[in-house]
Design a protein around this motif. Structure first.
Motif, PDB file in Angstrom:
ATOM      1  N   GLN A 127      -1.954   0.322   7.286  1.00  0.00           N
ATOM      2  CA  GLN A 127      -0.681   0.578   8.901  1.00  0.00           C
ATOM      3  C   GLN A 127      -1.705  -0.906   9.599  1.00  0.00           C
ATOM      4  OE1 GLN A 127       0.241   3.121  10.571  1.00  0.00           O
ATOM      5  NE2 GLN A 127      -0.079   2.927  12.483  1.00  0.00           N
ATOM      6  N   VAL A 128      -2.926  -1.312   9.061  1.00  0.00           N
ATOM      7  CA  VAL A 128      -3.233  -2.906   9.927  1.00  0.00           C
ATOM      8  C   VAL A 128      -1.907  -3.590   9.321  1.00  0.00           C
ATOM      9  CG1 VAL A 128      -4.811  -4.518   9.645  1.00  0.00           C
ATOM     10  CG2 VAL A 128      -5.336  -1.744   9.851  1.00  0.00           C
ATOM     11  N   LEU A 129      -1.768  -3.539   7.958  1.00  0.00           N
ATOM     12  CA  LEU A 129      -0.650  -4.876   7.322  1.00  0.00           C
ATOM     13  C   LEU A 129       0.953  -4.497   8.504  1.00  0.00           C
ATOM     14  CD1 LEU A 129      -1.366  -4.722   3.560  1.00  0.00           C
ATOM     15  CD2 LEU A 129      -1.341  -5.939   5.062  1.00  0.00           C
ATOM     16  N   ALA A 130       1.019  -3.000   8.287  1.00  0.00           N
ATOM     17  CA  ALA A 130       2.519  -2.920   8.723  1.00  0.00           C
ATOM     18  C   ALA A 130       2.260  -3.347   9.920  1.00  0.00           C
ATOM     19  CB  ALA A 130       3.164  -1.228   8.917  1.00  0.00           C
TER      20      ALA A 130
ATOM     21  N   ASP B 148       4.649  -7.928   5.038  1.00  0.00           N
ATOM     22  CA  ASP B 148       6.027  -6.755   5.111  1.00  0.00           C
ATOM     23  C   ASP B 148       5.351  -5.457   3.494  1.00  0.00           C
ATOM     24  OD1 ASP B 148       8.109  -5.710   2.380  1.00  0.00           O
ATOM     25  OD2 ASP B 148       8.971  -7.652   1.522  1.00  0.00           O
ATOM     26  N   ILE B 149       5.446  -4.909   3.947  1.00  0.00           N
ATOM     27  CA  ILE B 149       4.041  -3.562   2.457  1.00  0.00           C
ATOM     28  C   ILE B 149       5.771  -2.800   1.725  1.00  0.00           C
ATOM     29  CG2 ILE B 149       2.401  -3.103   4.547  1.00  0.00           C
ATOM     30  CD1 ILE B 149       3.922  -0.488   5.661  1.00  0.00           C
ATOM     31  N   SER B 150       6.472  -3.353   1.871  1.00  0.00           N
ATOM     32  CA  SER B 150       7.561  -2.295  -0.050  1.00  0.00           C
ATOM     33  C   SER B 150       7.042  -2.639  -0.758  1.00  0.00           C
ATOM     34  CB  SER B 150       8.649  -3.285  -0.024  1.00  0.00           C
ATOM     35  OG  SER B 150       8.862  -4.578   0.329  1.00  0.00           O
ATOM     36  N   LYS B 151       6.013  -3.354  -0.953  1.00  0.00           N
ATOM     37  CA  LYS B 151       5.385  -3.642  -2.550  1.00  0.00           C
ATOM     38  C   LYS B 151       4.243  -2.558  -2.445  1.00  0.00           C
ATOM     39  CE  LYS B 151       7.513  -7.265  -4.541  1.00  0.00           C
ATOM     40  NZ  LYS B 151       7.297  -8.959  -4.295  1.00  0.00           N
ATOM     41  N   MET B 152       3.595  -1.397  -1.397  1.00  0.00           N
ATOM     42  CA  MET B 152       2.604  -1.407  -1.232  1.00  0.00           C
ATOM     43  C   MET B 152       2.855   0.102  -1.639  1.00  0.00           C
ATOM     44  SD  MET B 152      -0.422  -0.225   2.400  1.00  0.00           S
ATOM     45  CE  MET B 152      -2.248  -0.396   1.560  1.00  0.00           C
ATOM     46  N   SER B 153       2.083   0.164  -2.783  1.00  0.00           N
ATOM     47  CA  SER B 153       2.319   1.899  -3.633  1.00  0.00           C
ATOM     48  C   SER B 153       1.015   2.857  -2.795  1.00  0.00           C
ATOM     49  CB  SER B 153       1.900   2.022  -5.039  1.00  0.00           C
ATOM     50  OG  SER B 153       1.673   2.889  -5.451  1.00  0.00           O
TER      51      SER B 153
ATOM     52  N   ALA C  25      -0.103 -13.502   1.456  1.00  0.00           N
ATOM     53  CA  ALA C  25       1.029 -13.027   2.657  1.00  0.00           C
ATOM     54  C   ALA C  25       0.153 -11.454   3.180  1.00  0.00           C
ATOM     55  CB  ALA C  25       2.099 -12.412   2.299  1.00  0.00           C
ATOM     56  N   TRP C  26      -0.369 -10.912   2.719  1.00  0.00           N
ATOM     57  CA  TRP C  26      -0.968  -9.766   3.307  1.00  0.00           C
ATOM     58  C   TRP C  26      -2.387 -11.135   3.726  1.00  0.00           C
ATOM     59  CZ3 TRP C  26      -1.261  -5.078  -0.914  1.00  0.00           C
ATOM     60  CH2 TRP C  26       0.818  -4.539  -0.553  1.00  0.00           C
ATOM     61  N   ALA C  27      -2.600 -11.259   3.092  1.00  0.00           N
ATOM     62  CA  ALA C  27      -3.732 -11.548   3.552  1.00  0.00           C
ATOM     63  C   ALA C  27      -4.047 -12.815   4.668  1.00  0.00           C
ATOM     64  CB  ALA C  27      -4.984 -12.909   2.416  1.00  0.00           C
TER      65      ALA C  27
ATOM     66  N   ASP D 286      10.197  -7.379  12.147  1.00  0.00           N
ATOM     67  CA  ASP D 286      11.443  -6.321  12.238  1.00  0.00           C
ATOM     68  C   ASP D 286      11.385  -5.026  13.527  1.00  0.00           C
ATOM     69  OD1 ASP D 286       8.950  -5.669  10.254  1.00  0.00           O
ATOM     70  OD2 ASP D 286       9.744  -4.214   9.461  1.00  0.00           O
ATOM     71  N   GLY D 287      11.022  -5.535  14.986  1.00  0.00           N
ATOM     72  CA  GLY D 287      11.233  -5.265  15.708  1.00  0.00           C
ATOM     73  C   GLY D 287      10.527  -4.386  16.627  1.00  0.00           C
TER      74      GLY D 287
END
Length: 167
Positions: free
Chosen positions: A26-29, A34-39, A54-56, A108-109
């Protein structure tokens, strides 16, 4: 149970329970990352080195904000969590008067209202009746040192990991 992040570089793995992993997602979002690679499963999904860095950067950028877009915590009554409350990461963007919530723009919005952010985070818990967030029972508080340190620890791991697998 939780997520074990196994680094490509020779650094200590990052281990976190599911609540903490969801919190970090949630914090990353909210940071616009981009959290598309977060499982959401322990499937060995790879977060490459570029994405991890990039996340860091995104996490540290959000923690460094001092303006109205800074990260806060929404405290919500919850029957199953410690202390009978859930702590949900949110971004609160306010303008005069202070109580008026408006949307902010990220990559993204629009980020939804505080209530919508909380409902999204606690979706299953709401479904099963553990909590019923409303505008009246959500309390917004500043990040405490422990939470800031947790986010920073994950940012440091991402920066040094060289990418990682999610188990």
């Amino acid at each position: 149970m939780g997520m074990d992040c196994v680094p490509k570089n020779n650094v200590k793995p990052f281990r976190v329970n599911w609540i903490g992993w969801t919190f970090l997602g949630q914090v990353l979002a909210l940071s616009g990352a981009d959290i598309s690679k977060m499982s959401g499963t322990n499937n060995g999904g790879l977060v490459d080195a570029e994405t991890a860095r990039a996340w860091a950067k995104a996490l540290r950028g959000l923690l460094a904000r001092k303006d109205a877009l800074r990260l806060k915590i929404a405290v919500v009554p919850h029957r199953a969590f410690r202390g009978k409350r859930a702590e949900v990461p949110v971004v609160e963007f306010t303008r005069a008067p202070a109580e008026e919530r408006i949307y902010m723009k990220l990559k993204d919005g629009a980020v939804p209202s505080i209530l919508d952010q909380v409902k999204s985070f606690l979706g299953v818990d709401i479904l099963f009746g553990y909590c019923r967030p409303t505008k009246r029972n959500i309390k917004i508080v500043e990040l405490d040192k422990e939470t800031r340190d947790f986010i920073e620890e994950f940012a440091r791991f991402c920066e040094r990991s060289g990418g990682f697998e999610q188990w």
